[in-house]
Design a protein around this motif. Structure first.
Motif, PDB file in Angstrom:
ATOM      1  N   PHE A   1       8.268   6.599  -8.808  1.00  0.00           N
ATOM      2  CA  PHE A   1       6.921   6.709  -8.235  1.00  0.00           C
ATOM      3  C   PHE A   1       6.487   8.140  -7.959  1.00  0.00           C
ATOM      4  O   PHE A   1       7.295   9.056  -7.904  1.00  0.00           O
ATOM      5  N   GLU A   2       5.190   8.263  -7.784  1.00  0.00           N
ATOM      6  CA  GLU A   2       4.584   9.535  -7.424  1.00  0.00           C
ATOM      7  C   GLU A   2       3.913   9.329  -6.067  1.00  0.00           C
ATOM      8  O   GLU A   2       3.464   8.229  -5.763  1.00  0.00           O
ATOM      9  N   ALA A   3       3.866  10.383  -5.255  1.00  0.00           N
ATOM     10  CA  ALA A   3       3.257  10.266  -3.925  1.00  0.00           C
ATOM     11  C   ALA A   3       2.238  11.372  -3.742  1.00  0.00           C
ATOM     12  O   ALA A   3       2.505  12.527  -4.064  1.00  0.00           O
ATOM     13  N   LYS A   4       1.052  11.002  -3.248  1.00  0.00           N
ATOM     14  CA  LYS A   4      -0.005  11.990  -3.054  1.00  0.00           C
ATOM     15  C   LYS A   4      -0.737  11.739  -1.760  1.00  0.00           C
ATOM     16  O   LYS A   4      -0.960  10.606  -1.363  1.00  0.00           O
ATOM     17  N   GLU A   5      -1.152  12.821  -1.159  1.00  0.00           N
ATOM     18  CA  GLU A   5      -1.892  12.765   0.092  1.00  0.00           C
ATOM     19  C   GLU A   5      -3.303  13.284  -0.196  1.00  0.00           C
ATOM     20  O   GLU A   5      -3.452  14.230  -0.964  1.00  0.00           O
ATOM     21  N   THR A   6      -4.313  12.667   0.387  1.00  0.00           N
ATOM     22  CA  THR A   6      -5.664  13.196   0.200  1.00  0.00           C
ATOM     23  C   THR A   6      -6.387  13.269   1.545  1.00  0.00           C
ATOM     24  O   THR A   6      -6.164  12.434   2.427  1.00  0.00           O
ATOM     25  N   THR A   7      -7.235  14.287   1.665  1.00  0.00           N
ATOM     26  CA  THR A   7      -8.041  14.395   2.892  1.00  0.00           C
ATOM     27  C   THR A   7      -9.382  13.693   2.690  1.00  0.00           C
ATOM     28  O   THR A   7     -10.168  13.586   3.615  1.00  0.00           O
ATOM     29  N   HIS A   8      -9.635  13.230   1.459  1.00  0.00           N
ATOM     30  CA  HIS A   8     -10.863  12.474   1.204  1.00  0.00           C
ATOM     31  C   HIS A   8     -10.801  11.169   2.012  1.00  0.00           C
ATOM     32  O   HIS A   8      -9.727  10.659   2.288  1.00  0.00           O
ATOM     33  N   VAL A   9     -11.969  10.645   2.309  1.00  0.00           N
ATOM     34  CA  VAL A   9     -12.008   9.436   3.123  1.00  0.00           C
ATOM     35  C   VAL A   9     -12.427   8.225   2.292  1.00  0.00           C
ATOM     36  O   VAL A   9     -11.927   7.121   2.472  1.00  0.00           O
TER      37      VAL A   9
ATOM     38  N   ILE B   1       7.247   4.230 -18.146  1.00  0.00           N
ATOM     39  CA  ILE B   1       8.214   3.568 -17.255  1.00  0.00           C
ATOM     40  C   ILE B   1       7.864   2.090 -17.120  1.00  0.00           C
ATOM     41  O   ILE B   1       8.740   1.223 -17.155  1.00  0.00           O
ATOM     42  N   MET B   2       6.567   1.836 -17.000  1.00  0.00           N
ATOM     43  CA  MET B   2       6.082   0.457 -16.877  1.00  0.00           C
ATOM     44  C   MET B   2       6.467  -0.329 -18.134  1.00  0.00           C
ATOM     45  O   MET B   2       6.982  -1.440 -18.054  1.00  0.00           O
ATOM     46  N   GLU B   3       6.236   0.274 -19.288  1.00  0.00           N
ATOM     47  CA  GLU B   3       6.543  -0.377 -20.573  1.00  0.00           C
ATOM     48  C   GLU B   3       8.043  -0.632 -20.744  1.00  0.00           C
ATOM     49  O   GLU B   3       8.446  -1.580 -21.406  1.00  0.00           O
ATOM     50  N   HIS B   4       8.852   0.253 -20.154  1.00  0.00           N
ATOM     51  CA  HIS B   4      10.306   0.090 -20.275  1.00  0.00           C
ATOM     52  C   HIS B   4      10.887  -0.836 -19.206  1.00  0.00           C
ATOM     53  O   HIS B   4      12.100  -0.982 -19.113  1.00  0.00           O
ATOM     54  N   GLY B   5      10.015  -1.430 -18.401  1.00  0.00           N
ATOM     55  CA  GLY B   5      10.467  -2.431 -17.447  1.00  0.00           C
ATOM     56  C   GLY B   5      10.911  -1.889 -16.105  1.00  0.00           C
ATOM     57  O   GLY B   5      11.591  -2.576 -15.343  1.00  0.00           O
ATOM     58  N   GLY B   6      10.533  -0.654 -15.800  1.00  0.00           N
ATOM     59  CA  GLY B   6      10.853  -0.097 -14.490  1.00  0.00           C
ATOM     60  C   GLY B   6       9.823  -0.508 -13.458  1.00  0.00           C
ATOM     61  O   GLY B   6       8.721  -0.931 -13.802  1.00  0.00           O
ATOM     62  N   ILE B   7      10.184  -0.401 -12.196  1.00  0.00           N
ATOM     63  CA  ILE B   7       9.230  -0.637 -11.113  1.00  0.00           C
ATOM     64  C   ILE B   7       8.540   0.692 -10.841  1.00  0.00           C
ATOM     65  O   ILE B   7       9.193   1.661 -10.452  1.00  0.00           O
ATOM     66  N   CYS B   8       7.247   0.727 -11.121  1.00  0.00           N
ATOM     67  CA  CYS B   8       6.536   2.000 -11.052  1.00  0.00           C
ATOM     68  C   CYS B   8       5.270   1.877 -10.202  1.00  0.00           C
ATOM     69  O   CYS B   8       4.531   0.903 -10.332  1.00  0.00           O
ATOM     70  N   PHE B   9       5.067   2.857  -9.352  1.00  0.00           N
ATOM     71  CA  PHE B   9       3.894   2.804  -8.467  1.00  0.00           C
ATOM     72  C   PHE B   9       3.502   4.182  -7.966  1.00  0.00           C
ATOM     73  O   PHE B   9       4.181   5.179  -8.243  1.00  0.00           O
ATOM     74  N   LEU B  10       2.390   4.169  -7.246  1.00  0.00           N
ATOM     75  CA  LEU B  10       1.842   5.373  -6.657  1.00  0.00           C
ATOM     76  C   LEU B  10       1.783   5.137  -5.151  1.00  0.00           C
ATOM     77  O   LEU B  10       1.415   4.047  -4.719  1.00  0.00           O
ATOM     78  N   ILE B  11       2.198   6.132  -4.375  1.00  0.00           N
ATOM     79  CA  ILE B  11       1.989   6.033  -2.929  1.00  0.00           C
ATOM     80  C   ILE B  11       0.899   7.038  -2.573  1.00  0.00           C
ATOM     81  O   ILE B  11       1.008   8.219  -2.905  1.00  0.00           O
ATOM     82  N   VAL B  12      -0.172   6.539  -1.966  1.00  0.00           N
ATOM     83  CA  VAL B  12      -1.299   7.408  -1.622  1.00  0.00           C
ATOM     84  C   VAL B  12      -1.538   7.347  -0.124  1.00  0.00           C
ATOM     85  O   VAL B  12      -1.630   6.257   0.442  1.00  0.00           O
ATOM     86  N   ARG B  13      -1.598   8.515   0.497  1.00  0.00           N
ATOM     87  CA  ARG B  13      -1.939   8.556   1.915  1.00  0.00           C
ATOM     88  C   ARG B  13      -3.337   9.148   2.093  1.00  0.00           C
ATOM     89  O   ARG B  13      -3.617  10.242   1.604  1.00  0.00           O
ATOM     90  N   PHE B  14      -4.180   8.384   2.771  1.00  0.00           N
ATOM     91  CA  PHE B  14      -5.473   8.917   3.213  1.00  0.00           C
ATOM     92  C   PHE B  14      -5.204   9.518   4.584  1.00  0.00           C
ATOM     93  O   PHE B  14      -5.172   8.799   5.597  1.00  0.00           O
ATOM     94  N   SER B  15      -4.995  10.836   4.602  1.00  0.00           N
ATOM     95  CA  SER B  15      -4.446  11.446   5.818  1.00  0.00           C
ATOM     96  C   SER B  15      -5.394  11.389   7.010  1.00  0.00           C
ATOM     97  O   SER B  15      -4.953  11.263   8.144  1.00  0.00           O
ATOM     98  N   ARG B  16      -6.698  11.460   6.755  1.00  0.00           N
ATOM     99  CA  ARG B  16      -7.642  11.411   7.889  1.00  0.00           C
ATOM    100  C   ARG B  16      -7.695  10.030   8.524  1.00  0.00           C
ATOM    101  O   ARG B  16      -7.991   9.885   9.695  1.00  0.00           O
ATOM    102  N   LYS B  17      -7.454   9.027   7.701  1.00  0.00           N
ATOM    103  CA  LYS B  17      -7.448   7.658   8.217  1.00  0.00           C
ATOM    104  C   LYS B  17      -6.054   7.289   8.742  1.00  0.00           C
ATOM    105  O   LYS B  17      -5.895   6.295   9.451  1.00  0.00           O
ATOM    106  N   GLY B  18      -5.060   8.066   8.321  1.00  0.00           N
ATOM    107  CA  GLY B  18      -3.683   7.744   8.696  1.00  0.00           C
ATOM    108  C   GLY B  18      -3.197   6.467   8.036  1.00  0.00           C
ATOM    109  O   GLY B  18      -2.393   5.718   8.598  1.00  0.00           O
ATOM    110  N   GLU B  19      -3.703   6.211   6.815  1.00  0.00           N
ATOM    111  CA  GLU B  19      -3.316   4.982   6.105  1.00  0.00           C
ATOM    112  C   GLU B  19      -2.571   5.330   4.813  1.00  0.00           C
ATOM    113  O   GLU B  19      -2.981   6.231   4.075  1.00  0.00           O
TER     114      GLU B  19
END
Lengths: 190, 190
Positions: B90-98, B117-135
């Motif tokens: 996975f990849e992880a990104k933080e944004t200050t956008h709301v 990775i998806m095609e090869h059958g791995g578990i693949c995802f993105l973790i996104v933090r909306f930092s101003r919302k704290g979510e």
């Protein structure tokens, strides 16, 4: 390469040093990088060498340039990825020794990591090249750890590789077809 | 923290800068590192952040010190490992956008990697933090790519995360229990 008689090609000590430095331990890594590039190109597997771990101490932000950093010791193996839906993880080492492979080449953290990967069901192994013999072996982590349990020795004899490991043949493309060995062991379709 | 009345705590501009710099985009990475440390500690999963890719241009070998290097753009995601015998990536990104998450935050190479990775059958995802919302959300690669196919837009609205992604709750240990979400989706025992 043949030179006309009478022409002698000599290298200055500095040139020699540079050439030695550049090649030292880099051939196996280079071959594996080419192999992994090829595997990705033909969509057989997605396996990468991880970036070298570095501890950055000074950065010139105006130029986005690192001005002081140190090599850090790795806590994991150098290579990992996915093949046939399976997690693949390995370390690769080259030795100039002829009769044995000194385990001092591998950090303790890396051994612990390999053990964990094995326990979690990943495909884990060591690729060792005896560079003077020009022979490259794939040794499964389970066989490596069995040896470590049974022997109070930090040097694995060459004969153990002959008995327990799988020799990887050199080729043009892929350069070192180690996944062929994985297919043989775990039974994948060709 | 409450200070006795009359005491005012002010920071010098330099201090403020340092604090801002240190926290900029680093909170999510820090939380994920703590989470992965904890997962490894309790032997739940073996997942690491890869070292930052760097192009080394000058080394002082006498001191084993890198004196010039540059940040390189990553060709893979930042995190991978093994969980329940499965390859996790996975990849992880933080944004200050709301209201939205700009995909410009992710390199094209990284998106291509995720697709593979998806095609090869791995578990693949993105973790996104909306930092101003704290979510913080976990968005599966398949949902990310479906969105990209259906929308000619490089910005994913916040509402899409509410609809398609899974919110990761903040905790003490683990800090961000994203594997709980993976269990929910892929049906692992608790």
């Amino acid at each position: 390469m043949k030179y006309p008689s009478g022409v002698s090609i000599t290298k200055t000590p500095k040139q020699k040093e540079l050439i030695n430095y550049k090649n030292r331990g880099m051939n196996l890594e280079h071959d594996l990088n080419l192999t992994n590039d090829y595997y990705r190109e033909i969509n057989r597997a997605v396996i990468y060498k991880k970036p070298t771990p570095i501890k950055i101490s000074k950065v010139d932000y105006s130029k986005n340039k690192i001005t002081e950093a140190f090599f850090a010791s790795p806590s994991t193996t150098d290579y990992n990825g996915i093949y046939r839906k399976q997690y693949i993880d390995f370390e690769a080492k080259e030795t100039t020794h002829v009769k044995s492979f000194p385990l001092a080449n591998i950090h303790k953290h890396q051994l612990l990591h390999m053990k964990k990967i094995m326990e979690h069901g990943g495909i884990c192994f060591l690729i060792v090249r005896f560079s003077r013999k020009g022979e490259t072996f794939l040794l499964l982590a389970k066989d490596l750890f069995q040896w470590l349990e049974e022997n109070d020795n930090s040097t694995i004899p060459y004969d153990f590789f002959i008995q327990k490991a799988y020799q990887i043949s050199d080729g043009y493309q892929p350069r070192l077809d180690y996944l062929k060995i994985i297919d043989q062991i775990y039974g994948g379709a060709k």
